[in-house]
Design a protein around this motif. Structure first.
Motif, PDB file in Angstrom:
ATOM      1  N   ILE A  96       5.055  34.549  15.313  1.00  0.00           N
ATOM      2  CA  ILE A  96       5.974  35.394  16.231  1.00  0.00           C
ATOM      3  C   ILE A  96       5.646  35.313  17.724  1.00  0.00           C
ATOM      4  N   PHE A  97       4.243  35.577  17.760  1.00  0.00           N
ATOM      5  CA  PHE A  97       3.556  35.500  18.927  1.00  0.00           C
ATOM      6  C   PHE A  97       3.132  34.169  19.559  1.00  0.00           C
ATOM      7  N   TYR A 152       9.668  27.995   9.206  1.00  0.00           N
ATOM      8  CA  TYR A 152      10.344  28.712  10.247  1.00  0.00           C
ATOM      9  C   TYR A 152       9.761  28.837  11.559  1.00  0.00           C
ATOM     10  N   SER A 153      10.441  29.121  12.647  1.00  0.00           N
ATOM     11  CA  SER A 153       9.928  29.431  14.153  1.00  0.00           C
ATOM     12  C   SER A 153       9.494  30.905  14.011  1.00  0.00           C
ATOM     13  N   GLY A 154       8.983  31.226  15.033  1.00  0.00           N
ATOM     14  CA  GLY A 154       8.354  32.684  15.379  1.00  0.00           C
ATOM     15  C   GLY A 154       9.879  33.414  15.659  1.00  0.00           C
ATOM     16  N   SER A 155      10.852  32.911  16.417  1.00  0.00           N
ATOM     17  CA  SER A 155      12.122  33.712  16.553  1.00  0.00           C
ATOM     18  C   SER A 155      12.937  34.087  15.451  1.00  0.00           C
ATOM     19  N   THR A 156      12.635  33.028  14.253  1.00  0.00           N
ATOM     20  CA  THR A 156      13.369  33.076  13.161  1.00  0.00           C
ATOM     21  C   THR A 156      12.755  34.250  12.238  1.00  0.00           C
ATOM     22  N   LEU A 157      11.546  34.124  12.234  1.00  0.00           N
ATOM     23  CA  LEU A 157      10.537  35.103  11.606  1.00  0.00           C
ATOM     24  C   LEU A 157      10.665  36.465  11.952  1.00  0.00           C
ATOM     25  N   LEU A 158      10.750  36.655  13.412  1.00  0.00           N
ATOM     26  CA  LEU A 158      11.137  37.890  14.034  1.00  0.00           C
ATOM     27  C   LEU A 158      12.524  38.465  13.417  1.00  0.00           C
ATOM     28  N   LEU A 159      13.369  37.488  13.223  1.00  0.00           N
ATOM     29  CA  LEU A 159      14.812  37.875  12.847  1.00  0.00           C
ATOM     30  C   LEU A 159      14.957  38.429  11.429  1.00  0.00           C
ATOM     31  N   PRO A 181      16.663  30.816  16.847  1.00  0.00           N
ATOM     32  CA  PRO A 181      16.516  31.156  15.615  1.00  0.00           C
ATOM     33  C   PRO A 181      17.215  30.032  14.484  1.00  0.00           C
ATOM     34  N   MET A 182      16.471  29.519  13.350  1.00  0.00           N
ATOM     35  CA  MET A 182      16.922  28.409  12.406  1.00  0.00           C
ATOM     36  C   MET A 182      17.785  29.083  11.788  1.00  0.00           C
ATOM     37  N   VAL A 183      17.880  30.408  11.362  1.00  0.00           N
ATOM     38  CA  VAL A 183      18.816  31.161  10.614  1.00  0.00           C
ATOM     39  C   VAL A 183      19.603  32.235  11.505  1.00  0.00           C
ATOM     40  N   LEU A 184      20.851  31.957  11.592  1.00  0.00           N
ATOM     41  CA  LEU A 184      21.498  33.048  12.425  1.00  0.00           C
ATOM     42  C   LEU A 184      22.883  33.294  11.619  1.00  0.00           C
ATOM     43  N   PRO A 185      22.772  34.184  10.684  1.00  0.00           N
ATOM     44  CA  PRO A 185      23.992  34.285   9.896  1.00  0.00           C
ATOM     45  C   PRO A 185      24.864  35.443  10.717  1.00  0.00           C
ATOM     46  N   LYS A 186      26.046  34.978  11.081  1.00  0.00           N
ATOM     47  CA  LYS A 186      26.928  35.796  12.151  1.00  0.00           C
ATOM     48  C   LYS A 186      27.703  36.939  11.209  1.00  0.00           C
ATOM     49  N   ALA A 217      16.290  37.904   4.466  1.00  0.00           N
ATOM     50  CA  ALA A 217      14.830  38.271   4.607  1.00  0.00           C
ATOM     51  C   ALA A 217      14.075  37.685   3.620  1.00  0.00           C
ATOM     52  N   ASN A 218      14.504  37.689   2.307  1.00  0.00           N
ATOM     53  CA  ASN A 218      13.749  37.151   1.280  1.00  0.00           C
ATOM     54  C   ASN A 218      13.757  35.631   1.449  1.00  0.00           C
ATOM     55  N   GLU A 219      14.712  34.878   1.931  1.00  0.00           N
ATOM     56  CA  GLU A 219      14.769  33.470   2.425  1.00  0.00           C
ATOM     57  C   GLU A 219      13.447  33.065   3.482  1.00  0.00           C
ATOM     58  N   ILE A 220      13.628  33.848   4.485  1.00  0.00           N
ATOM     59  CA  ILE A 220      12.665  33.751   5.599  1.00  0.00           C
ATOM     60  C   ILE A 220      11.408  33.978   5.235  1.00  0.00           C
ATOM     61  N   PHE A 221      11.069  35.227   4.490  1.00  0.00           N
ATOM     62  CA  PHE A 221       9.689  35.536   4.146  1.00  0.00           C
ATOM     63  C   PHE A 221       9.035  34.516   3.239  1.00  0.00           C
TER      64      PHE A 221
END
Length: 478
Positions: free
Chosen positions: A403-404, A227-234, A412-417, A217-221
């Protein structure tokens, strides 16, 4: 001192042993011990603020006793307003002085004026928003006649500073917690087991879930432009689980620790992310604060009485004040206002009290409809959390705009499994334990002891593997 630290790991068993095996024959000595260790616990951050909590305690103790003696309405109201003024005065100075000063200067400049000012380097005392509301509830309830004022200063001071819930709640009412300091407490092995189980689950929420989600969350915000909208939503989803795991985890540890000493605190979270509408969400999230505002602000304003306009006005007041309680930033006020807007259609159509039961379904169609309602409510909550997490309104609006946008439909550009798997398993456990006070309370029902203890070992191992350097809880800043 924080719950997820080695300091607390050493502190708790020492106090537990003293409490039950040295001072167990004297209620007065037990309460005095709790008062002393609570001040040690609080002073671990900054001993200078002990004088603040001590002064607030003394003021409300004196006013409570004076309210008991005074019969005249005018004198009683004066005493009540002195308590409100002192407590909210301290809170306002330490938490909001610079906010009001900076906004006053900005407004003055906007209209063409010029003014020089200097903000103060004010350190926000940990937990001031929580213990201020706790002492205020005592004074207000004494004024209303809901509780009799105590003449025992040690008991009252121990109630105000009770270390398990002092710095981040639950915000306890005097009507619930204070009488427990008057009654002799006996050790209960069964109650201690429940307490340890709840502490374990609270640590899982904080260390395994919240801290894992916080990293992403910290990395993305902090780098939202990249980042893309999908990554920001994540990122918003990760923050939603960060703040839930962090805050409800603290509450679980606080409630579990209190059980070890023979106290029963009120439930503060009731599986809020399984809510079917926003009204249900707010009945399940930070229950102690929301019921505080309901009883001491919403109902005195008129509550749900009157026409629709007054009902909606009261809802907006409550949510905006709640947002402001969280911090001196326009993002919190926007977060509160947005949640108030979520309530508008529920109030207009009179469906804000539709979902008050534990979720149950009888067929696949019902399950599908409920799942859609839960998902929709969760997504609305995530959008509101974006304002809560953002540094300013501009950042929040930029994230929501992204996001919209069409980038929402990109991968998503970040997807930590690992983090996603942990959150998924966490929610499965929460779902099956949703009719309990806390999710793993049901573990006690397992037939085989080996299965029960095996689960505890796995959860403990996850805490050990995930633990870093004892990160502070989010709500310490409030």
């Amino acid at each position: 001192m924080i719950f997820n630290s080695l300091d607390f790991g050493l502190f708790l068993p020492i106090i537990f042993a003293l409490y039950w095996f040295v001072f167990n024959k004297s209620l007065k000595k037990q309460n005095l011990l709790l008062l002393i260790v609570s001040y040690v616990f609080y002073g671990w951050w900054d001993w200078r603020f002990l004088s603040l909590i001590a002064f607030s305690t003394l003021v409300d103790f004196i006013i409570g006793n004076q309210l008991l003696k005074q019969k005249g309405i005018a004198h009683r109201k004066l005493l009540l307003w002195i308590s409100i003024g002192v407590n909210l005065g301290f809170l306002g100075f330490f938490k909001y002085y610079n906010f009001f000063l900076e906004n006053f200067v900005d407004a003055f400049t906007f209209f063409g004026g010029s003014i020089s000012s200097s903000s103060l380097n004010i350190i926000l005392p940990v937990g001031i928003s929580f213990y201020t509301f706790q002492t205020l509830s005592y004074t207000i309830d004494v004024y209303k006649g809901n509780i009799k004022a105590t003449n025992n200063f040690i008991d009252f001071a121990a109630f105000v500073s009770f270390f398990p819930q002092l710095v981040a709640g639950p915000i306890e009412r005097a009507t619930n917690l204070l009488p427990q300091f008057y009654s002799k407490r006996t050790f209960s092995y069964a109650n201690s087991v429940i307490g340890m189980r709840q502490i374990l689950w609270g640590l899982v929420k904080k260390v395994v879930i919240a801290d894992s989600c916080a990293f992403y969350a910290n990395e993305i915000f902090n780098n939202h432009q990249d980042y893309s909208g999908s990554t920001l939503l994540l990122g918003g989803v990760f923050f939603a689980f960060q703040i839930y795991g962090d805050f409800s985890g603290y509450s679980d540890i606080a409630i579990g620790t209190s059980r070890l000493f023979g106290f029963k605190l009120l439930q503060n979270f009731s599986f809020p992310y399984f809510s079917r509408d926003m009204a249900e969400f707010w009945r399940r999230w930070h229950i102690s604060l929301n019921t505080w505002f309901r009883d001491y602000l919403y109902i005195p304003l008129g509550g749900s009485r009157g026409n629709l306009f007054f009902k909606l006005r009261n809802v907006f007041i409550i949510f905006i004040v709640s947002g402001f309680w969280h911090g001196a930033n326009w993002t919190f006020i926007a977060w509160g206002a947005l949640n108030a807007f979520y309530f508008v259609p529920l109030m207009v159509f009179g469906i804000n009290r539709n979902n008050t039961d534990v979720i149950a379904y009888t067929n696949i169609k019902d399950a599908f409809v409920i799942a859609l309602k839960i998902l929709g409510t969760f997504l609305l909550t995530v959008l509101a959390w974006i304002f809560f997490r953002s540094e300013n309104i501009t950042q929040a609006l930029e994230i929501i705009a992204s996001i919209f946008s069409m980038s929402l439909f990109s991968a998503p550009m970040v997807l930590p499994k690992t983090a996603i798997l942990l959150v998924g398993l966490f929610m499965v456990i929460e779902w099956f334990g949703r009719n309990q006070e806390f999710a793993i309370e049901k573990f006690s029902l397992f037939k085989y002891r080996s299965l029960r203890y095996g689960c505890y070992v796995i959860l403990s191992a996850l805490i050990y593997i995930s633990h870093s350097s004892g990160k502070e809880f989010i709500y310490f800043q409030f």
